[in-house]
Scaffold this active site. Sequence first.
Site, short mmCIF file in Angstrom:
data_model
loop_
_atom_site.label_atom_id
_atom_site.label_comp_id
_atom_site.label_asym_id
_atom_site.label_seq_id
_atom_site.Cartn_x
_atom_site.Cartn_y
_atom_site.Cartn_z
N ASP A 52 0.87 -1.17 0.00
CA ASP A 52 0.00 0.00 0.00
C ASP A 52 0.92 1.23 0.00
OD1 ASP A 52 -2.25 1.75 0.54
OD2 ASP A 52 -1.51 1.80 2.62
N ASP A 65 -0.24 5.12 0.92
CA ASP A 65 -0.51 6.15 1.95
C ASP A 65 -0.57 5.52 3.33
OD1 ASP A 65 -0.76 8.47 0.23
OD2 ASP A 65 -2.46 7.39 -0.62
C1 XBP Z 1 -5.30 6.23 0.38
C2 XBP Z 1 -6.44 7.07 0.08
C3 XBP Z 1 -6.26 8.17 -0.84
C4 XBP Z 1 -5.47 9.33 -0.30
C5 XBP Z 1 -5.63 10.52 -1.20
O1 XBP Z 1 -5.75 4.95 0.85
O2 XBP Z 1 -7.54 6.84 0.54
O3 XBP Z 1 -7.52 8.63 -1.20
O4 XBP Z 1 -5.95 9.69 0.97
O5 XBP Z 1 -5.27 10.23 -2.51
P1 XBP Z 1 -4.79 3.68 0.77
P2 XBP Z 1 -6.16 10.73 -3.75
O6 XBP Z 1 -3.60 3.98 1.61
O7 XBP Z 1 -5.59 2.56 1.38
O8 XBP Z 1 -4.50 3.42 -0.67
O9 XBP Z 1 -6.65 12.10 -3.42
O10 XBP Z 1 -5.21 10.71 -4.92
O11 XBP Z 1 -7.29 9.74 -3.89
MG MG Z 2 -2.95 3.15 3.45
#
Ligand code: XBP
Ligand code: MG
Length: 261
Positions: free
Chosen positions: A14, A16
């Site tokens: 993953d 973020d």
């Molecule tokens: C990450 C997200 C993303 C980011 C923002 O979740 O939910 O939406 O917060 O990115 P994960 P965008 O770590 O589970 O992938 O604005 O580009 O969507």
């Molecule tokens: Mg995440």
Amino acid sequence: MKAEDSAVRAVLFDVDGTLADTERDGHRPAFNAAFAELGLDWEWDVELYGELLAITGGKERIRHFIENHVPAELARSGLDDWIARLHKVKTRHYVEALERGGIPLRPGVARLIRQLREANIKIAIATTTTPENVTGLLKSTLGEDSPGWFDVIGAGDIVPGKKPEPDIYHWVLDQLGLAPEQCIAIEDSENGLRSALAAGLDTVVTVSDYTRLQDFTGARAVLSDLGEPAQPFTVLKGNLKDRAWVDVEFLCEMKIEQQSR
Ligand code: XBP
Ligand code: MG
């Protein structure tokens, strides 16, 4: 050892919260900068943003915010297109922040990626965030050529259902040509864990400040971070004997132990 003989053929990361703590001081200020640029008086503070993280995907998060906090905006004509435009502005602010070098990788991430490459174990990305954000983060932390190190990068809107749906993990596994039993996912959130488990993946969770108190039932291990020899992880859940950092041996042992059950 040949890569085909390894108990783990690929690790799916993953982004973020897992590769880096991007949410509070990366995505959140980028959303706020976009709101200001478009003349909106919305401000997502740290606490509100934590609540909004229940909704994965930036565009989906903005829509959820409108529905629940500023419902009068639902009457805006062409709402979906307007949200998409607003989100593009947010992505620009986020990538600019990455280019300024604002967001470091979490402990152990660069080391584990290096070790996996040395062991010829495939590495992949499975994230709901926008593709530019992934390449921006990788380039700003691991170097210009680092996106090319990944066998598959699955990001953003390429699948219909964002996490906790398993779609992105199914897509990445399909591109890798591997079965979930041959792979391990690394996640930081309950939504991410649900997504990976639903795709049949053994999953290690490294918690972040926003996710520490979430429900990680089903995870193989829940850790403070991936750890480093000089900075051991803390184990929140799992029987990890004398381990102090996640490396190739750790992941293969975990897999073999799981298969022998
Ligand atoms: C990450 C997200 C993303 C980011 C923002 O979740 O939910 O939406 O917060 O990115 P994960 P965008 O770590 O589970 O992938 O604005 O580009 O969507
Ligand atoms: Mg995440």
